[in-house]
Structures are given as structure tokens and as C-alpha cells.
Design an enzyme around this catalytic site. Structure first.
Site, PDB file in Angstrom:
ATOM      1  N   THR A 261       0.843  -1.193   0.000  1.00 31.96           N
ATOM      2  CA  THR A 261       0.000   0.000   0.000  1.00 31.96           C
ATOM      3  C   THR A 261       0.875   1.240   0.000  1.00 31.96           C
ATOM      4  O   THR A 261       2.075   1.187   0.257  1.00 31.96           O
ATOM      5  CB  THR A 261      -0.904   0.065   1.238  1.00 31.96           C
ATOM      6  OG1 THR A 261      -0.101   0.329   2.395  1.00 31.96           O
ATOM      7  CG2 THR A 261      -1.683  -1.219   1.409  1.00 31.96           C
ATOM      8  N   ASP A 262       0.272   2.388  -0.258  1.00 30.05           N
ATOM      9  CA  ASP A 262       0.953   3.647  -0.017  1.00 30.05           C
ATOM     10  C   ASP A 262       0.857   3.951   1.482  1.00 30.05           C
ATOM     11  O   ASP A 262       0.204   3.239   2.250  1.00 30.05           O
ATOM     12  CB  ASP A 262       0.342   4.763  -0.870  1.00 30.05           C
ATOM     13  CG  ASP A 262       1.351   5.842  -1.226  1.00 30.05           C
ATOM     14  OD1 ASP A 262       2.309   6.044  -0.455  1.00 30.05           O
ATOM     15  OD2 ASP A 262       1.188   6.494  -2.270  1.00 30.05           O
ATOM     16  N   TYR A 263       1.494   5.038   1.883  1.00 27.57           N
ATOM     17  CA  TYR A 263       1.710   5.396   3.281  1.00 27.57           C
ATOM     18  C   TYR A 263       0.388   5.486   4.051  1.00 27.57           C
ATOM     19  O   TYR A 263      -0.442   6.343   3.781  1.00 27.57           O
ATOM     20  CB  TYR A 263       2.421   6.745   3.313  1.00 27.57           C
ATOM     21  CG  TYR A 263       3.325   6.997   4.483  1.00 27.57           C
ATOM     22  CD1 TYR A 263       4.700   6.934   4.354  1.00 27.57           C
ATOM     23  CD2 TYR A 263       2.803   7.345   5.719  1.00 27.57           C
ATOM     24  CE1 TYR A 263       5.546   7.207   5.416  1.00 27.57           C
ATOM     25  CE2 TYR A 263       3.627   7.616   6.793  1.00 27.57           C
ATOM     26  CZ  TYR A 263       5.008   7.547   6.646  1.00 27.57           C
ATOM     27  OH  TYR A 263       5.822   7.819   7.710  1.00 27.57           O
ATOM     28  N   THR A 264       0.192   4.591   5.001  1.00 24.97           N
ATOM     29  CA  THR A 264      -0.978   4.507   5.888  1.00 24.97           C
ATOM     30  C   THR A 264      -2.302   4.372   5.138  1.00 24.97           C
ATOM     31  O   THR A 264      -3.358   4.700   5.676  1.00 24.97           O
ATOM     32  CB  THR A 264      -1.051   5.708   6.864  1.00 24.97           C
ATOM     33  OG1 THR A 264      -1.195   6.929   6.130  1.00 24.97           O
ATOM     34  CG2 THR A 264       0.191   5.804   7.726  1.00 24.97           C
ATOM     35  N   ALA A 265      -2.251   3.869   3.901  1.00 23.80           N
ATOM     36  CA  ALA A 265      -3.483   3.778   3.114  1.00 23.80           C
ATOM     37  C   ALA A 265      -4.483   2.804   3.725  1.00 23.80           C
ATOM     38  O   ALA A 265      -5.697   2.958   3.538  1.00 23.80           O
ATOM     39  CB  ALA A 265      -3.159   3.375   1.677  1.00 23.80           C
TER      40      ALA A 265
END
Length: 719
Positions: A261-265
Site C-alpha cells: 500500500t501507499d503510506y498509511t493507506a
């Protein structure tokens, strides 16, 4: 460990892991050497020693990565860490921003830059780079256009594949190789209103024809990892979209790597309103096909209880873990976890003369000459030059956004480049004129005095590095008002002025295009940017860049693309009820493919052979190119195609080929393009590839607007 024991070794390792240790491999945490998101990972080293972390971002250098790797190897299972970082356009040596580098239209150069970035990254202890970003975008308001290749899916696909090959090479165990991460899957480049992180809503046909091809090209090139997008697609966040991640990416496209995932997605799915808790979000994301959770730690903290309750199967976790372990094996981490922690190699590679030479070459080829009406350029190396503008002496802004481990102190500014190029043959007077956003009477007066003393003025205006990139969308993409006022005052001096614009997106330069006969768009050119800019200004190298994203006449035109579909009431200046604006032409100020050079090539009439081609056959379109001028000229000849009548509406033109041509003074050459069924194919009514019989138009020229055309017919099976 012999290669033949890979499967046995990894299966045995997996069988010895607890659920918590497995989830540790799916947990990507952040260090503190850079900040690329809003959440930190707390006591990172303690989590690593406990076996609760499989990969780390924002940590680099041989010493720092070795220290954390040693911590990982004290955990009971001794599974090495994988280190990743946002290496977007270079690591220590910074190349032009990706949108600028794409304007080189030089695939071999792009691949060499990615290979160099990989070598520098790997020498700094990294294994994984979050690049290439292959999102197509038609909206320059979106700040992350700086990170992509522009508006065209065909060219974007070629660039995506070249970058993946450059990063990964032929052998991942090579200590100079890193794994690529294709992002952001999917459609992230089309946020509503051009606002970062916003919802994306589009038809399936637009997905298939415009946005999916570069992702698919990167997968076909062997990209090992894919990063999910922040946006919602059809009401479902990308990080929980099984139709996107499993049905399309894995099942239809055959992707066998792993998805992060992207950052904290994952935890942000609560904000999307599709998950009530982190546990709910983690369950949805894993079920959709995500393998690794970036920073939110929802997989690690929430999935153990869901496994106990039977809501999540341990086998689904095993599948994800095995994908990551296989990559660690292929990188050689189990054989030698410290292979990329070599201080001597880092010192030998980083910013060495070969890296700098490549950065300078890349920067030269990224520069786009937008206008040169009075042939002011190239300048002679004598006399007095006034270099004016808030970016004229800037080292940091020359690097652009996402500069990884780049150092502004190692970077050549425009002033540095000009002074080095002139040496003792001329004089450069520098004056700031204004701040990026605010006027200053004292600075302005100083700039006017400098202009009065000069033979020619080079005015360097544009965006600072914090005005584009992630979370940097703008509703007004003109030059800041203070800079526009400075430009007006400098023009009033009556001195010849070369306008150089810098930044990370196409700007709205309508007024500047009226006022300035000479305009260079220099993007953010990287470590050697100032020297490369001087090379072009003084004619030591001719400009060869071609826009991969058009510049609008007005912000009201965006989103826009040269690949627009025809309308039932096409533009007609004399017809009131036709598709047009009342206050602005339809076309771009500077269109896709535009870029001037020193000199001009003449194109003859296009020839086509044969005029009728059977299924599976080949059409050759050729054109005679002549250089009538007194100096060598290099330009890029572009081929566009149009399907005139099809079962679904097709674009008015689509890029289908290009060739860079260099001709000596007076020289002529015939340039030929081969067109096959693959070039004529498109997603049909059922979205499966189809080639239909009928008439086509081939167009060739030096931009998407400056074209000559010829028609041919593709026959059907019965003809």
C-alpha cells in the site's frame, strides 16, 4: 544455500513462523532519515528485534542499514530486512524530474538514468525504490504530474518499461540492482479537480485506453512490486479493490510479484467511509490482494485476532509472506544480508564523474525550447549578461521535489552554470528581483539596474520545489504575481530578454508567450542542471526536448489532452453551435510533442506503401526530411494515427512512433515508420483488443499539431 534449495528453504522457514512473525514480514515501517508521511513507527529497532518488521523505508547509508540489519538478525528466525526509499529521479546524483526527463523522448537515456539511480541506491544499502510512477495525467493542477511521463499512454508505456529494466537489470542478486515499485495502482493521476488524494471517477473505456497501458507495460517488463493508490475507484479504495488488485492485476495481467500500500493507506480506509475500524480495513485489504502494509501497522496489530476468530485465513497470510520471502531470496539477502552495505563502494559510486556526466546529458535533453522567434538563442559567449529572478541562484530548487539523498550544495545553479561557461570571455551580473511569492522594491530596483548594464537579460522565473509534487496541487498555475510584475518591469528596460521558466508542471504562460519572443522551459534539471542550461543557452548543445504534456492557454481548459475524442459538433470558428470556448481557443498554447531547436527541418509529403493492407500485413509510411539551414539540426519526427471510422469513437490522433533525426547542413534523409495490426488495435465494444477494417490516417511532423497526413486502408478478412 544453493539455488535449487530456494523453495525448500523458504517453505521450511514459513512453517517455523508464528502468525505474528508472518505478519511482521508484511509490516513496512519508517525510519527517521526522511519524512514522507504523517505517522512515524515509534521504537523501530525494538520492533525489528522482535521480528515485527519485514521492511523499512526512509533509512539509507551503509552504516544505518547495516545497524538495522544486524538488529533483524538477532530475531529468532534471522530473516533479513528489505530497505526501500523514494528514489524518484536519482538518489545521490539527481537527474531531471521525471516529467522533464520524459521530454527527452530518449528511452535508452531513461534506462541509463534508472540504472545509475539503482547503482547509487544499492550502494547506500537500499534494495527497493518506489519508482516508476506511471500515472497518466491530463491535469497540470495536480502537483504529482512532476513525477510521471505526461499525458500520452503509448509513450508512457515505453518509458515505464525502460525504467523498470534500468532499476532491476537482468539479475536481482547483483549488488547494483534494486527492485522497482510501479505506482500508483490505479488511476491516481486523474483526481477530481486536480486535487491530490481526491476521488477518481471515470469510464472503463478511459481506464482501458488511457490509464491502464503504462501499468501493464511495467508489469510486462518484470516489475517486482506494485504500490496501491490513495484514491477511491468505483466507490472502493484502491487498497481494498479486489477487482483491481486480484482480478485485473494478478489474474488478467499475470502479475506474480507483491503489492504494497501507499503510506498509511490501510488505516485511511476509515476516512473513506468503507471501514469502521483498523481491523475491518486490514481484513478488506488483505482479501483484496495487498501483501504489505506501509506504516499503518494494521496488519500486524489487527490480523492475529481475525485469524483466531476465523475471519481471516492463515493461508492467505502465508501466500503474501511467501511472495516477500521469495523476493528477499532473489535479492541475495539470505545469502549475504550485508552485500549492499559497502562504504567503499558507496564512496566510489556516489556523484562520481560518470554520474555527473550522465546527469548533465539528461538535463540537456530535458530542456524544451518553447519559443525563439527573434533567434536570440544561442547566445554568444561575450559581453555582459544580467541573470535575474528568484530562481537564478537557487541550488535547492534546481533539484526539484523528491530529491532522495541529493545535496543542494553539490548542485549547479543557473548562475554557476553561466559563470563556468563564460569563464573570462564575458560577465554575469546576478540579481534576485523578488522573492518567489512576494515583491520587494529594493530587489526589483537592483534587478533593473543590472538589466541596464547588460547586453542581454536571462530571466529565471517559476515554481520553487515546494510548489509541486505530493500534496502540492494548485488552482492557479500561472507564475506568481510578484514574478509577473518583475517580468513586466524588466521588459520595460528594452533589453533583449530570454525567459527561462522552471518548475514541475506545465504552466499557464499565455501572457509570457505574448510578451517574450524567447522562452525556455527548464523544469527542475537536477544536480548538473545549471551547467546543462548554460550548454543550451550558449549553443554548446542544441535543445532537443519535446513536451510530453501540453501547456494550456487558460486554466479553464484543464484537464486537456491532444488525444481527445471527436465530437458530433467539432470546432468551427464560423459555426456558433460547435464545440469551443467563447473566450479562448480550444488548443494548447504549447502542445504535446512541441519543442524547438536551433534550426528547422523541412518535411516533404508523406508516402504510404501499400495503400491497402491485408490483415496481418504491414504499412510503411515514409517522409523525406531536409535540413535547409547552415548548421546541423537534431529533431524528433513523430508519427500519429487516426482510425477514421470504428465501432467505438477513437481519438482524433494518437502517437504511434517517433524517431530522432540528426541532419548536417543541406542533408536530406527518408524516415520510415512501419505500421502493423498491433498499432491499429484498440479495445473493442467488449474491451477485448480488436483491429477493424477501414480507413486510417497517418500523420507525421515535429509536434502533435505541425503534421502532414496520408491515408491508407486496412482490408477485412473477406476483401
Amino acid at each position: 544455500m544453493a539455488a535449487m534449495n530456494k523453495d525448500t528453504f523458504l517453505r521450511d522457514l514459513l512453517n517455523r513462523m508464528t502468525v505474528k512473525e508472518k505478519l511482521g514480514q508484511l509490516n513496512l515501517l519508517t525510519g527517521a532519515m526522511d519524512a514522507t508521511g504523517m505517522k512515524d513507527s515509534g521504537d523501530l529497532e525494538a520492533k525489528i528485534r522482535d521480528g515485527h518488521c519485514g521492511a523499512v523505508l526512509n533509512v539509507y547509508t551503509p552504516a544505518a542499514t547495516r545497524a538495522l540489519q544486524e538488529a533483524a538478525l538477532t530475531a529468532p528466525l534471522r530473516i533479513p530486512l528489505l530497505f526501500g526509499y523514494d528514489v524518484i529521479h536519482g538518489h545521490r546524483t539527481i537527474f531531471p524530474i521525471p516529467l522533464g526527463l520524459a521530454c527527452s523522448w530518449n528511452l535508452k537515456l531513461l534506462e541509463r538514468c534508472a540504472r545509475a539511480a539503482a547503482a547509487e541506491s544499492a550502494a547506500d544499502g537500499l534494495h527497493w525504490v518506489y519508482s516508476p510512477m506511471v500515472d497518466i495525467s491530463h491535469d497540470p493542477r495536480w502537483g504529482r504530474v512532476a513525477e510521471g511521463a505526461g499525458e500520452d499512454p503509448w509513450l508512457g508505456s515505453l518509458i515505464a518499461a525502460a525504467l523498470v529494466r534500468g532499476y532491476q537489470g537482468n539479475d536481482l542478486s547483483d549488488p547494483a540492482a534494486v527492485i522497482a515499485c510501479v505506482k500508483h495502482f490505479a488511476l491516481y493521476g486523474a483526481p477530481s479537480g486536480g486535487r491530490d488524494y481526491h476521488t477518481v471517477d471515470m469510464s472503463r473505456r478511459e481506464m482501458e485506453e488511457t490509464y491502464f497501458p503504462p501499468y501493464r507495460a511495467a508489469i510486462d517488463a518484470g516489475a517486482r512490486t506494485v504500490m496501491t493508490a490513495f484514491n477511491v475507484i468505483d466507490g472502493i479504495p484502491a487498497s481494498a479493490n479486489r477487482g483491481l488488485l486480484t482480478d485485473l492485476l494478478r489474474d488478467a495481467w499475470g502479475f506474480n510479484g507483491w503489492i504494497v500500500t501507499d503510506y498509511t493507506a490501510v488505516s485511511e480506509m476509515k476516512n473513506h467511509g468503507t471501514a469502521a475500524t483498523d481491523a475491518d480495513a486490514a481484513r478488506q485489504s488483505l482479501a483484496a490482494g495487498v501483501d504489505m502494509d506501509m506504516v499503518s501497522e494494521a496488519f500486524l496489530t489487527e490480523l492475529p485476532e481475525l485469524v483466531k476468530s476465523g475471519q481471516v485465513s492463515e493461508e492467505s497470510i502465508n501466500t503474501a509472506v511467501m511472495r516477500i520471502l521469495q523476493t528477499k531470496w532473489d535479492l541475495g539477502l539470505f545469502q549475504d544480508p550485508y552485500a549492499r552495505c559497502d562504504e567503499a563502494r558507496a564512496q566510489a559510486v556516489h556523484l562520481n564523474p560518470e554520474m555527473r556526466a550522465l546527469a548533465r546529458e539528461a538535463a540537456r535533453e530535458s530542456i524544451v525550447l518553447l519559443k525563439n522567434d527573434d533567434l536570440t538563442l544561442p547566445l554568444a559567449k561575450h559581453g555582459t549578461i544580467a541573470l535575474i529572478g528568484p530562481l537564478a541562484e537557487s541550488h535547492r530548487d534546481m533539484l526539484g521535489c523528491w530529491i532522495a539523498a541529493g545535496d543542494p550544495a553539490e548542485t549547479a545553479s543557473p548562475l554557476d552554470g553561466l559563470r563556468e561557461a563564460l569563464g573570462n570571455t564575458g560577465r554575469v551580473i546576478s540579481a534576485k528581483g523578488c522573492e518567489i511569492h512576494s515583491p520587494n522594491d529594493e530587489l526589483r530596483d537592483e534587478a533593473v539596474r543590472a538589466a541596464a548594464l547588460a547586453d542581454v537579460v536571462i530571466l529565471v522565473l517559476g515554481e520553487s520545489a515546494d510548489m509541486y509534487g505530493e500534496a502540492a496541487s494548485r488552482t492557479d498555475i500561472r507564475l506568481p504575481k510578484a514574478q509577473r510584475r518583475l517580468a513586466k518591469r524588466i521588459l520595460q528596460t528594452g533589453k533583449p530578454v530570454v525567459l527561462v521558466t522552471m518548475g514541475g508542471r506545465p504552466l499557464e504562460l499565455s501572457k509570457e508567450a505574448r510578451d517574450f519572443p524567447t522562452i525556455i522551459h527548464a523544469w527542475a534539471l537536477g544536480t548538473e542542471g545549471g551547467r546543462a542550461l548554460a550548454d543550451v543557452i550558449f549553443g554548446d548543445a542544441a535543445p532537443v526536448g519535446k513536451l510530453t504534456m501540453g501547456f494550456p492557454r487558460s486554466i479553464g481548459q484543464v484537464p486537456m489532452t491532444y488525444r481527445e475524442k471527436p465530437t458530433g459538433r467539432p470546432f468551427d470558428a464560423a459555426m456558433h453551435y460547435s464545440s469551443k470556448y467563447l473566450d479562448c481557443p480550444n488548443d494548447a498554447l504549447f502542445p504535446f510533442g512541441h519543442g524547438l531547436t536551433y534550426g528547422e527541418l523541412e518535411l516533404g509529403e508523406l508516402q504510404v506503401d501499400p495503400q491497402e493492407v491485408p490483415p496481418g500485413g504491414t504499412v510503411t509510411v515514409s517522409v523525406k526530411i531536409t535540413n535547409p539551414g547552415p548548421r546541423e539540426v537534431t529533431d524528433t519526427i513523430q508519427l500519429y494515427l487516426r482510425d477514421l471510422v470504428a465501432s467505438v469513437s477513437r481519438p482524433v490522433k494518437e502517437l504511434s512512433g517517433f524517431e530522432r533525426v540528426t541532419l548536417a547542413a543541406g542533408e536530406s534523409r527518408v524516415v520510415s515508420f512501419r505500421i502493423t495490426d498491433a498499432d491499429l488495435s484498440f479495445p473493442g465494444e467488449d474491451f477485448k483488443p480488436v483491429v477493424e477494417p477501414g480507413d486510417f490516417e497517418a500523420m507525421a511532423g515535429t509536434s502533435s499539431v505541425d503534421l502532414k497526413g496520408v491515408r491508407f486502408r486496412r482490408l477485412g478478412d473477406a476483401e
